[in-house]
Design a protein around this motif. Structure first.
Motif, PDB file in Angstrom:
ATOM      1  N   THR A 142       0.795  -1.229   0.000  1.00 14.86           N
ATOM      2  CA  THR A 142       0.000   0.000   0.000  1.00 14.86           C
ATOM      3  C   THR A 142       0.830   1.283   0.000  1.00 14.86           C
ATOM      4  OG1 THR A 142      -0.173   0.018   2.423  1.00 14.86           O
ATOM      5  CG2 THR A 142      -1.919  -1.138   1.191  1.00 14.86           C
ATOM      6  N   HIS A 143       2.142   1.184   0.180  1.00 12.70           N
ATOM      7  CA  HIS A 143       2.967   2.396   0.188  1.00 12.70           C
ATOM      8  C   HIS A 143       2.889   3.064  -1.188  1.00 12.70           C
ATOM      9  CE1 HIS A 143       6.371   5.106   0.472  1.00 12.70           C
ATOM     10  NE2 HIS A 143       6.239   4.997   1.774  1.00 12.70           N
ATOM     11  N   PRO A 144       2.851   4.403  -1.212  1.00 18.85           N
ATOM     12  CA  PRO A 144       2.742   5.103  -2.500  1.00 18.85           C
ATOM     13  C   PRO A 144       3.900   4.844  -3.462  1.00 18.85           C
ATOM     14  CG  PRO A 144       2.379   6.628  -0.679  1.00 18.85           C
ATOM     15  CD  PRO A 144       2.804   5.325  -0.077  1.00 18.85           C
ATOM     16  N   MET A 145       5.076   4.485  -2.925  1.00 21.51           N
ATOM     17  CA  MET A 145       6.255   4.254  -3.760  1.00 21.51           C
ATOM     18  C   MET A 145       6.557   2.756  -3.815  1.00 21.51           C
ATOM     19  SD  MET A 145       6.936   7.317  -4.650  1.00 21.51           S
ATOM     20  CE  MET A 145       8.527   7.143  -5.422  1.00 21.51           C
ATOM     21  N   LEU A 146       7.074   2.308  -4.943  1.00 21.37           N
ATOM     22  CA  LEU A 146       7.468   0.917  -5.103  1.00 21.37           C
ATOM     23  C   LEU A 146       8.779   0.674  -4.365  1.00 21.37           C
ATOM     24  CD1 LEU A 146       6.969  -1.842  -6.462  1.00 21.37           C
ATOM     25  CD2 LEU A 146       8.293  -0.968  -8.414  1.00 21.37           C
ATOM     26  N   LEU A 147       8.786  -0.311  -3.487  1.00 19.12           N
ATOM     27  CA  LEU A 147       9.977  -0.651  -2.713  1.00 19.12           C
ATOM     28  C   LEU A 147      10.808  -1.697  -3.446  1.00 19.12           C
ATOM     29  CD1 LEU A 147       8.379  -1.001   0.843  1.00 19.12           C
ATOM     30  CD2 LEU A 147       9.226   1.058  -0.302  1.00 19.12           C
ATOM     31  N   ALA A 148      12.041  -1.892  -2.964  1.00 14.99           N
ATOM     32  CA  ALA A 148      12.922  -2.905  -3.551  1.00 14.99           C
ATOM     33  C   ALA A 148      12.341  -4.298  -3.385  1.00 14.99           C
ATOM     34  CB  ALA A 148      14.302  -2.841  -2.912  1.00 14.99           C
ATOM     35  N   GLY A 149      11.711  -4.552  -2.253  1.00 17.37           N
ATOM     36  CA  GLY A 149      11.149  -5.872  -2.030  1.00 17.37           C
ATOM     37  C   GLY A 149      10.587  -6.021  -0.642  1.00 17.37           C
ATOM     38  N   VAL A 150       9.951  -7.175  -0.444  1.00 15.85           N
ATOM     39  CA  VAL A 150       9.417  -7.513   0.871  1.00 15.85           C
ATOM     40  C   VAL A 150       9.699  -8.984   1.130  1.00 15.85           C
ATOM     41  CG1 VAL A 150       7.074  -7.963  -0.007  1.00 15.85           C
ATOM     42  CG2 VAL A 150       7.398  -7.443   2.394  1.00 15.85           C
ATOM     43  N   PHE A 151      10.181  -9.269   2.340  1.00 18.35           N
ATOM     44  CA  PHE A 151      10.419 -10.630   2.784  1.00 18.35           C
ATOM     45  C   PHE A 151       9.277 -11.013   3.714  1.00 18.35           C
ATOM     46  CE2 PHE A 151      12.257 -13.431   6.096  1.00 18.35           C
ATOM     47  CZ  PHE A 151      12.355 -14.567   5.314  1.00 18.35           C
ATOM     48  N   ALA A 152       8.575 -12.071   3.365  1.00 14.71           N
ATOM     49  CA  ALA A 152       7.364 -12.477   4.084  1.00 14.71           C
ATOM     50  C   ALA A 152       7.584 -13.865   4.685  1.00 14.71           C
ATOM     51  CB  ALA A 152       6.189 -12.491   3.119  1.00 14.71           C
ATOM     52  N   ALA A 204      -0.608 -13.385  -7.377  1.00 12.82           N
ATOM     53  CA  ALA A 204      -0.198 -13.855  -8.708  1.00 12.82           C
ATOM     54  C   ALA A 204      -1.308 -13.594  -9.730  1.00 12.82           C
ATOM     55  CB  ALA A 204       0.155 -15.337  -8.659  1.00 12.82           C
ATOM     56  N   ASP A 205      -2.550 -13.833  -9.326  1.00 17.94           N
ATOM     57  CA  ASP A 205      -3.681 -13.581 -10.221  1.00 17.94           C
ATOM     58  C   ASP A 205      -3.804 -12.110 -10.585  1.00 17.94           C
ATOM     59  OD1 ASP A 205      -4.317 -16.278 -10.183  1.00 17.94           O
ATOM     60  OD2 ASP A 205      -5.990 -16.047  -8.770  1.00 17.94           O
ATOM     61  N   LEU A 206      -3.331 -11.227  -9.698  1.00 21.73           N
ATOM     62  CA  LEU A 206      -3.372  -9.785  -9.961  1.00 21.73           C
ATOM     63  C   LEU A 206      -2.188  -9.313 -10.809  1.00 21.73           C
ATOM     64  CD1 LEU A 206      -4.478  -8.499  -6.449  1.00 21.73           C
ATOM     65  CD2 LEU A 206      -5.827  -8.421  -8.560  1.00 21.73           C
ATOM     66  N   GLY A 207      -1.260 -10.226 -11.133  1.00 19.18           N
ATOM     67  CA  GLY A 207      -0.134  -9.865 -11.984  1.00 19.18           C
ATOM     68  C   GLY A 207       1.190  -9.695 -11.265  1.00 19.18           C
ATOM     69  N   PHE A 208       1.257 -10.017  -9.998  1.00 16.36           N
ATOM     70  CA  PHE A 208       2.525  -9.967  -9.273  1.00 16.36           C
ATOM     71  C   PHE A 208       3.370 -11.134  -9.781  1.00 16.36           C
ATOM     72  CE2 PHE A 208      -0.111  -7.373  -6.694  1.00 16.36           C
ATOM     73  CZ  PHE A 208       0.725  -6.510  -5.988  1.00 16.36           C
ATOM     74  N   ASP A 209       4.403 -10.826 -10.572  1.00 16.72           N
ATOM     75  CA  ASP A 209       5.170 -11.906 -11.181  1.00 16.72           C
ATOM     76  C   ASP A 209       6.611 -11.988 -10.705  1.00 16.72           C
ATOM     77  OD1 ASP A 209       6.127  -9.671 -12.454  1.00 16.72           O
ATOM     78  OD2 ASP A 209       5.506 -10.278 -14.455  1.00 16.72           O
ATOM     79  N   HIS A 239       2.327  -4.245  -9.015  1.00 11.25           N
ATOM     80  CA  HIS A 239       2.558  -5.637  -9.400  1.00 11.25           C
ATOM     81  C   HIS A 239       4.037  -5.946  -9.618  1.00 11.25           C
ATOM     82  CE1 HIS A 239       2.335  -3.487 -13.205  1.00 11.25           C
ATOM     83  NE2 HIS A 239       3.112  -4.438 -13.680  1.00 11.25           N
ATOM     84  N   ALA A 240       4.890  -4.921  -9.713  1.00 10.56           N
ATOM     85  CA  ALA A 240       6.323  -5.126  -9.898  1.00 10.56           C
ATOM     86  C   ALA A 240       7.065  -5.362  -8.582  1.00 10.56           C
ATOM     87  CB  ALA A 240       6.927  -3.923 -10.617  1.00 10.56           C
ATOM     88  N   LEU A 241       6.368  -5.312  -7.466  1.00 14.50           N
ATOM     89  CA  LEU A 241       7.002  -5.506  -6.156  1.00 14.50           C
ATOM     90  C   LEU A 241       7.610  -6.905  -6.061  1.00 14.50           C
ATOM     91  CD1 LEU A 241       7.486  -4.459  -3.224  1.00 14.50           C
ATOM     92  CD2 LEU A 241       5.292  -5.519  -2.638  1.00 14.50           C
ATOM     93  N   ARG A 242       8.871  -6.964  -5.640  1.00 20.26           N
ATOM     94  CA  ARG A 242       9.544  -8.248  -5.412  1.00 20.26           C
ATOM     95  C   ARG A 242       9.072  -8.801  -4.061  1.00 20.26           C
ATOM     96  NH1 ARG A 242      14.724  -6.743  -5.357  1.00 20.26           N
ATOM     97  NH2 ARG A 242      14.957  -7.123  -7.569  1.00 20.26           N
ATOM     98  N   ILE A 243       8.520 -10.007  -4.088  1.00 17.97           N
ATOM     99  CA  ILE A 243       8.036 -10.657  -2.868  1.00 17.97           C
ATOM    100  C   ILE A 243       8.725 -12.001  -2.738  1.00 17.97           C
ATOM    101  CG2 ILE A 243       6.036 -11.617  -1.654  1.00 17.97           C
ATOM    102  CD1 ILE A 243       4.308  -9.611  -3.288  1.00 17.97           C
ATOM    103  N   ARG A 244       9.349 -12.232  -1.596  1.00 18.57           N
ATOM    104  CA  ARG A 244       9.971 -13.518  -1.288  1.00 18.57           C
ATOM    105  C   ARG A 244       9.322 -14.028  -0.011  1.00 18.57           C
ATOM    106  NH1 ARG A 244      10.816 -12.496  -5.661  1.00 18.57           N
ATOM    107  NH2 ARG A 244      12.773 -12.451  -6.811  1.00 18.57           N
ATOM    108  N   ALA A 245       8.604 -15.130  -0.133  1.00 14.51           N
ATOM    109  CA  ALA A 245       7.841 -15.665   0.999  1.00 14.51           C
ATOM    110  C   ALA A 245       8.393 -17.015   1.434  1.00 14.51           C
ATOM    111  CB  ALA A 245       6.372 -15.788   0.625  1.00 14.51           C
TER     112      ALA A 245
END
Length: 140
Positions: free
Chosen positions: A46-56, A103-108, A75-81
């Protein structure tokens, strides 16, 4: 109400860190474990700016964190879960459903590692190694 307050506080810290980096949000990554994971995902999505990534780690996307709150280009946010298949606090099936929704929303740029038999936030050598690899992936 609590999530909105937490989101605001985490967004403030993200902004402070980006300021230290000359306003470069692409160098800011956040992460968390369990409830902290859920909050980190909420803040990064939800942050207004795209971050480098999120570790979940051992968490999921809150149902209150809805797609209509995601800024353009999120959708360009890097997510590592990372999750444990034996987690009975936050079931792997719940976590995986929320990542599938992303993923269905386009987070690739997302990867999800589920460690067999691992329970919720269980400390172990296997967990430490596999979780470290996932964490490092969020920082690239």
């Amino acid at each position: 109400m609590q999530l909105a307050w937490s989101r605001q506080k985490v967004h403030e810290v993200i902004d402070q860190e980006a300021a230290v980096l000359g306003g470069d949000y692409a160098r800011v990554a956040i992460g968390g474990r369990s409830q902290g994971c859920c909050t980190a995902l909420d803040a990064a999505l939800t942050h207004p700016m795209l971050l480098a990534g999120v570790f979940a780690s051992f968490g999921h996307v809150y149902s209150a964190t809805t797609a209509h709150e995601y800024p353009e280009g999120r959708h360009a946010l890097r997510i590592r879960a990372f999750h444990g298949a034996g987690d009975q606090c936050i079931a792997a099936s719940l976590a995986l459903r929320t990542y599938a929704d992303l993923a269905d929303l386009g987070f690739d740029d997302m990867s999800v590692h589920v460690e067999p038999k691992l329970t919720h936030c269980e400390p172990s050598e296997v967990c430490n190694q596999a979780e470290s690899v996932a964490f490092a992936g969020a920082l690239k």
